[in-house]
Design a protein around this motif. Structure first.
Motif, PDB file in Angstrom:
ATOM      1  N   ALA A   1       0.820  -1.217   0.000  1.00  0.00           N
ATOM      2  CA  ALA A   1       0.000   0.000   0.000  1.00  0.00           C
ATOM      3  C   ALA A   1       0.855   1.270   0.000  1.00  0.00           C
ATOM      4  N   LYS A   2       2.107   1.169   0.416  1.00  0.00           N
ATOM      5  CA  LYS A   2       2.999   2.329   0.467  1.00  0.00           C
ATOM      6  C   LYS A   2       3.916   2.427  -0.758  1.00  0.00           C
ATOM      7  N   THR A   3       3.776   1.506  -1.712  1.00  0.00           N
ATOM      8  CA  THR A   3       4.682   1.492  -2.860  1.00  0.00           C
ATOM      9  C   THR A   3       4.207   2.426  -3.966  1.00  0.00           C
ATOM     10  N   ARG A   4       5.144   2.859  -4.789  1.00  0.00           N
ATOM     11  CA  ARG A   4       4.798   3.732  -5.912  1.00  0.00           C
ATOM     12  C   ARG A   4       3.810   3.067  -6.858  1.00  0.00           C
ATOM     13  N   LYS A   5       3.991   1.766  -7.114  1.00  0.00           N
ATOM     14  CA  LYS A   5       3.109   1.095  -8.070  1.00  0.00           C
ATOM     15  C   LYS A   5       1.655   1.176  -7.621  1.00  0.00           C
ATOM     16  N   VAL A   6       1.402   0.946  -6.348  1.00  0.00           N
ATOM     17  CA  VAL A   6       0.034   1.006  -5.833  1.00  0.00           C
ATOM     18  C   VAL A   6      -0.445   2.461  -5.774  1.00  0.00           C
ATOM     19  N   LEU A   7       0.393   3.355  -5.294  1.00  0.00           N
ATOM     20  CA  LEU A   7       0.009   4.766  -5.215  1.00  0.00           C
ATOM     21  C   LEU A   7      -0.265   5.343  -6.606  1.00  0.00           C
ATOM     22  N   ASN A   8       0.514   4.937  -7.606  1.00  0.00           N
ATOM     23  CA  ASN A   8       0.280   5.409  -8.976  1.00  0.00           C
ATOM     24  C   ASN A   8      -1.081   4.958  -9.492  1.00  0.00           C
ATOM     25  N   VAL A   9      -1.423   3.707  -9.248  1.00  0.00           N
ATOM     26  CA  VAL A   9      -2.729   3.194  -9.698  1.00  0.00           C
ATOM     27  C   VAL A   9      -3.850   3.883  -8.920  1.00  0.00           C
ATOM     28  N   GLN A  10      -3.676   4.045  -7.621  1.00  0.00           N
ATOM     29  CA  GLN A  10      -4.693   4.739  -6.826  1.00  0.00           C
ATOM     30  C   GLN A  10      -4.890   6.186  -7.284  1.00  0.00           C
TER      31      GLN A  10
END
Length: 148
Positions: free
Chosen positions: A50-59
């Motif tokens: 949840a703290k990674t760029r990949k997840v934050l980018n999609v969010q």
């Protein structure tokens, strides 16, 4: 299912992929990841994803992603092989290879595979080009097409 038997066998044989996402500032980001494929979706998780760029980018609304699964059979002769997937990602909760938690669920839209049999890359080879597949969009399977 749009992947061939050879592509599915290759996906099962590989433990590592690379995922590319795009940040809110337009900066591409690519990282190595473990992945799972359930016959419909790819799943990418990790340690505290949840703290990674990949997840934050999609969010942040940047849901288009690229996933590459590749390896090098030999350097002499040069024998690379790969499956490359373009798709859309969404953040989901599930229990997967990294335990319960946040994962990216990737729906493939287009994929390419190349030299999965491990033969040498020979530019004179008639089928040097990768195999391209357009994956069916849910409810629109009539639009699926596979091209050489």
């Amino acid at each position: 299912m749009s992947f061939t038997a050879a592509e599915l066998a290759y996906l099962k044989s590989q433990p590592l992929a690379r995922i590319a996402t795009v940040g809110p500032d337009g900066q591409p980001d690519v990282v190595p990841v473990g992945f799972e494929y359930d016959g419909v979706h790819f799943y990418v998780g990790g340690v505290d994803p949840a703290k990674t760029r990949k997840v934050l980018n999609v969010q942040a609304g940047h849901d288009q992603v690229a996933l590459v699964i590749d390896d090098l059979v030999s350097t002499d002769p040069w024998s690379p092989r790969f499956v490359r997937v373009y798709g859309t990602a969404e953040v989901v909760e599930r229990s997967g290879m990294f335990g319960p938690g946040v994962y990216l669920r990737i729906t493939p839209t287009t994929s390419w595979s190349w030299h999965l049999d491990g033969r040498a890359a020979d530019h004179s080879d008639e089928d040097f080009a990768p195999r391209r597949t357009v994956h069916p969009v849910s409810g629109r399977a009539d639009q699926a097409a596979s091209q050489q």
